[in-house]
Write a protein that holds these residues in place. Structure first.
Motif, PDB file in Angstrom:
ATOM      1  N   THR A  25       7.010  13.613  59.786  1.00 26.56           N
ATOM      2  CA  THR A  25       6.164  12.480  59.417  1.00 26.56           C
ATOM      3  C   THR A  25       6.888  11.157  59.655  1.00 26.56           C
ATOM      4  O   THR A  25       6.319  10.200  60.192  1.00 26.56           O
ATOM      5  N   ILE A  26       8.149  11.089  59.278  1.00 29.28           N
ATOM      6  CA  ILE A  26       8.935   9.869  59.483  1.00 29.28           C
ATOM      7  C   ILE A  26       9.105   9.591  60.968  1.00 29.28           C
ATOM      8  O   ILE A  26       8.940   8.450  61.430  1.00 29.28           O
ATOM      9  N   ALA A  28       7.148  10.571  63.439  1.00 27.19           N
ATOM     10  CA  ALA A  28       5.858  10.157  64.000  1.00 27.19           C
ATOM     11  C   ALA A  28       5.531   8.713  63.605  1.00 27.19           C
ATOM     12  O   ALA A  28       4.993   7.947  64.416  1.00 27.19           O
ATOM     13  N   GLY A  29       5.855   8.332  62.396  1.00 27.12           N
ATOM     14  CA  GLY A  29       5.631   6.951  61.954  1.00 27.12           C
ATOM     15  C   GLY A  29       6.457   5.966  62.751  1.00 27.12           C
ATOM     16  O   GLY A  29       5.963   4.903  63.150  1.00 27.12           O
ATOM     17  N   LEU A  30       7.728   6.297  62.989  1.00 29.98           N
ATOM     18  CA  LEU A  30       8.588   5.416  63.788  1.00 29.98           C
ATOM     19  C   LEU A  30       8.091   5.314  65.227  1.00 29.98           C
ATOM     20  O   LEU A  30       8.091   4.233  65.824  1.00 29.98           O
ATOM     21  N   TRP A  31       7.644   6.438  65.780  1.00 34.83           N
ATOM     22  CA  TRP A  31       7.121   6.433  67.147  1.00 34.83           C
ATOM     23  C   TRP A  31       5.862   5.567  67.222  1.00 34.83           C
ATOM     24  O   TRP A  31       5.697   4.789  68.161  1.00 34.83           O
ATOM     25  N   ALA A  32       4.972   5.684  66.239  1.00 33.87           N
ATOM     26  CA  ALA A  32       3.750   4.877  66.207  1.00 33.87           C
ATOM     27  C   ALA A  32       4.090   3.391  66.094  1.00 33.87           C
ATOM     28  O   ALA A  32       3.459   2.550  66.747  1.00 33.87           O
ATOM     29  N   LEU A  33       5.075   3.052  65.294  1.00 32.21           N
ATOM     30  CA  LEU A  33       5.500   1.658  65.159  1.00 32.21           C
ATOM     31  C   LEU A  33       6.051   1.128  66.479  1.00 32.21           C
ATOM     32  O   LEU A  33       5.751   0.001  66.892  1.00 32.21           O
TER      33      LEU A  33
END
Length: 119
Positions: A25-26, A28-33
């Motif tokens: 989850t972390i 994927a969140g960093l990649w989305a950012l």
């Protein structure tokens, strides 16, 4: 003892599963950012390019209009106008000849006549 060992295995498995899900989850969140930042940068660059292109286009149109006004003003003077017409026509022919090296003067005259008829 077997129940305790089975319970321990379940706890270890659930702990590992939680760790894997949280880390995924972390990530994927960093990649989305990162992707959002990239898109914002690309959008800003595209907008800046569009503004620069619009300015260049406006400048080119203004320059062409200024040339046309100058030609009309010079041609309006009878004596100077005849010489100016010949000079401007020669300039236009040379520009056309640069774009059409194998073209004949008759072809240029036909193109100018067709364009003039359209106007």
């Amino acid at each position: 003892m077997a129940k305790i060992l089975g319970l321990f295995r379940n706890i270890v498995f659930l702990g590992w599963l939680n760790f894997a899900l949280v880390s995924t989850t972390i990530a994927a969140g960093l990649w989305a950012l990162q992707m959002a930042t990239t898109v914002a940068t690309m959008t800003a660059n595209a907008a800046a390019t569009a503004v620069a292109h619009r300015k260049q286009l406006a400048k080119a149109v203004a320059k062409t209009k200024a040339k046309a006004r100058l030609r009309r003003a010079i041609v309006a003077i009878p004596v100077v106008g005849v010489g100016a017409i010949a000079y401007f026509e020669e300039q236009d022919y040379r520009e056309w000849k640069g774009q059409n090296p194998s073209g004949a003067p008759e072809q240029y005259a036909c193109e100018v006549a067709a364009l003039t008829a359209e106007v």
